[in-house]
Write an enzyme that holds these catalytic residues in place. Structure first.
Site, mmCIF file in Angstrom:
data_model
loop_
_atom_site.group_PDB
_atom_site.id
_atom_site.type_symbol
_atom_site.label_atom_id
_atom_site.label_comp_id
_atom_site.label_asym_id
_atom_site.label_seq_id
_atom_site.Cartn_x
_atom_site.Cartn_y
_atom_site.Cartn_z
ATOM 1 N N HIS A 1 0.840 -1.204 0.000
ATOM 2 C CA HIS A 1 0.000 0.000 0.000
ATOM 3 C C HIS A 1 0.876 1.255 0.000
ATOM 4 O O HIS A 1 0.612 2.207 -0.758
ATOM 5 C CB HIS A 1 -0.911 -0.024 1.233
ATOM 6 C CG HIS A 1 -1.643 1.263 1.482
ATOM 7 N ND1 HIS A 1 -2.946 1.473 1.084
ATOM 8 C CD2 HIS A 1 -1.247 2.419 2.100
ATOM 9 C CE1 HIS A 1 -3.322 2.685 1.442
ATOM 10 N NE2 HIS A 1 -2.305 3.278 2.058
ATOM 11 N N GLU A 2 1.899 1.275 0.839
ATOM 12 C CA GLU A 2 2.773 2.448 0.899
ATOM 13 C C GLU A 2 3.567 2.617 -0.391
ATOM 14 O O GLU A 2 3.794 3.739 -0.848
ATOM 15 C CB GLU A 2 3.710 2.349 2.101
ATOM 16 C CG GLU A 2 3.004 2.307 3.452
ATOM 17 C CD GLU A 2 2.043 3.461 3.675
ATOM 18 O OE1 GLU A 2 2.253 4.544 3.084
ATOM 19 O OE2 GLU A 2 1.070 3.303 4.429
ATOM 20 N N HIS B 1 1.493 4.410 -2.894
ATOM 21 C CA HIS B 1 1.539 5.868 -2.746
ATOM 22 C C HIS B 1 2.769 6.442 -3.444
ATOM 23 O O HIS B 1 2.697 7.494 -4.090
ATOM 24 C CB HIS B 1 1.582 6.244 -1.262
ATOM 25 C CG HIS B 1 0.248 6.196 -0.580
ATOM 26 N ND1 HIS B 1 -0.882 6.784 -1.095
ATOM 27 C CD2 HIS B 1 -0.132 5.627 0.602
ATOM 28 C CE1 HIS B 1 -1.897 6.604 -0.265
ATOM 29 N NE2 HIS B 1 -1.468 5.891 0.765
ATOM 30 N N GLU C 1 -6.440 7.049 -0.692
ATOM 31 C CA GLU C 1 -6.375 5.816 0.092
ATOM 32 C C GLU C 1 -7.026 4.659 -0.659
ATOM 33 O O GLU C 1 -6.493 3.551 -0.692
ATOM 34 C CB GLU C 1 -7.037 6.008 1.460
ATOM 35 C CG GLU C 1 -6.248 6.863 2.420
ATOM 36 C CD GLU C 1 -4.847 6.320 2.695
ATOM 37 O OE1 GLU C 1 -4.647 5.083 2.645
ATOM 38 O OE2 GLU C 1 -3.955 7.141 2.952
#
Length: 311
Positions: free
Chosen positions: A130-131, A134, A201
């Protein structure tokens, strides 16, 4: 696209910065605020990542100090087609994580000790993916600059209470205006943060699920982190709430459905979206795993071994 959004954000927050300066000191206050805003923007672009990492006491770990965590990040970065980011560990019992950096070539992933101690390896892979999403989406510049400038606006608004309230020449806002400024200026910056946070998100959840290959790894991690965030305080985040939107789960807690004052979408909604995404992966599909090396958990052999598809 995110660079354009970053430029719009910087312009909008600069305007808000100048408005607060005008309320405090009239035209001269606005001019001073413009200079300060320009300096803040330049500083935020080049140094905001270091400032946020320092704020949370994050220390960099290498392959020699946290081999499994470092290896896991490297494997997932390769799957995402990204350069290897720097890896940081925060000594914080609340499980959480964030990414920072102005571009993929200057990126960092920071995780708490609470995260690596409480998640299984595949769940940790979901969070790191997930990071990395980003970073791949160039969200990190937007997120970090927002935190820096929003924090500066909040501080400036509070100065207005002390320097604007008693202006005898009526060039300032007076006590009523100062009180309103203290409330509305940070609120305006917070609304920008919230608008950014919700869309990014969901997008990072989906891309992160595709990077690690299994949406339910991230879904399981989100449920655990959200539950712990309501019980374990993050004192650094409490002292710097303008950075809350950077984390995978709001470190200041927050419950219920999406609402105007939530820095993140509701965790229930995010998990539901990941469950729907699972059908596109053929149910409980798993990615092809890298070879096992016989090492312990993802944090360099510290703590219990958690064997999983990435182990």
């Amino acid at each position: 696209m995110n660079y354009f959004r970053t430029a719009i954000l910087l312009a909008g927050l600069t305007g808000l910065f100048m408005a607060v300066g005008y309320l405090i000191g009239g035209a001269s206050g606005a001019a001073i605020a413009l200079v300060v805003a320009a300096a803040t923007n330049i500083f935020a672009y080049w140094n905001s990542d270091r400032m946020v990492l320092s704020m949370y006491g994050a220390h960099e770990v290498e392959a020699g100090t946290a081999p499994d965590l470092h290896r896991l990040v490297a494997e997932l970065a390769a799957r995402a087609g990204l350069p290897m980011p720097r890896v940081f560990l925060m000594d914080n019992p609340q499980p959480n994580a964030f990414a920072t950096g102005r571009n993929p070539e200057n990126a960092a992933v920071a995780v708490t000790t609470g995260l690596v101690q409480s998640l299984r390896r595949e769940e940790l892979a979901g969070v790191i993916a997930h990071e990395l999403a980003h970073i791949k989406n160039h969200d990190t510049l937007l997120m970090t600059i927002t935190a820096t400038i929003a924090g500066a606006i909040s501080m400036l608004a509070q100065f207005g209470m002390f320097f604007g309230g008693g202006n005898r020449d009526n060039n300032g806002p007076g006590i009523i205006g100062s009180l309103a400024m203290m409330i509305l200026a940070p609120l305006g910056a917070m609304l920008v943060q919230m608008a950014i946070s919700r869309t990014r998100e969901y997008a990072a959840d989906e891309m992160g699920a595709r990077i690690c290959g299994q949406p339910m790894w991230l879904a399981s991690a989100l449920a655990k982190i959200d539950n712990a965030a309501h019980q374990v305080p993050n004192m650094e985040a409490e002292r710097a709430p303008a950075t809350a939107h950077m984390f995978i789960i709001n470190p200041l807690s927050g419950r219920g459905m999406d609402n105007l004052f939530a820095t993140h979408p509701s965790t229930e909604n995010r998990i539901a979206a990941l469950q729907r995404l699972t059908s596109q992966f053929g149910g409980a599909s798993t990615p092809s795993a890298p070879p096992r090396d016989g090492s312990g958990g993802p944090w360099g052999g510290q703590g219990p071994s958690r064997r999983g598809p990435w182990g």
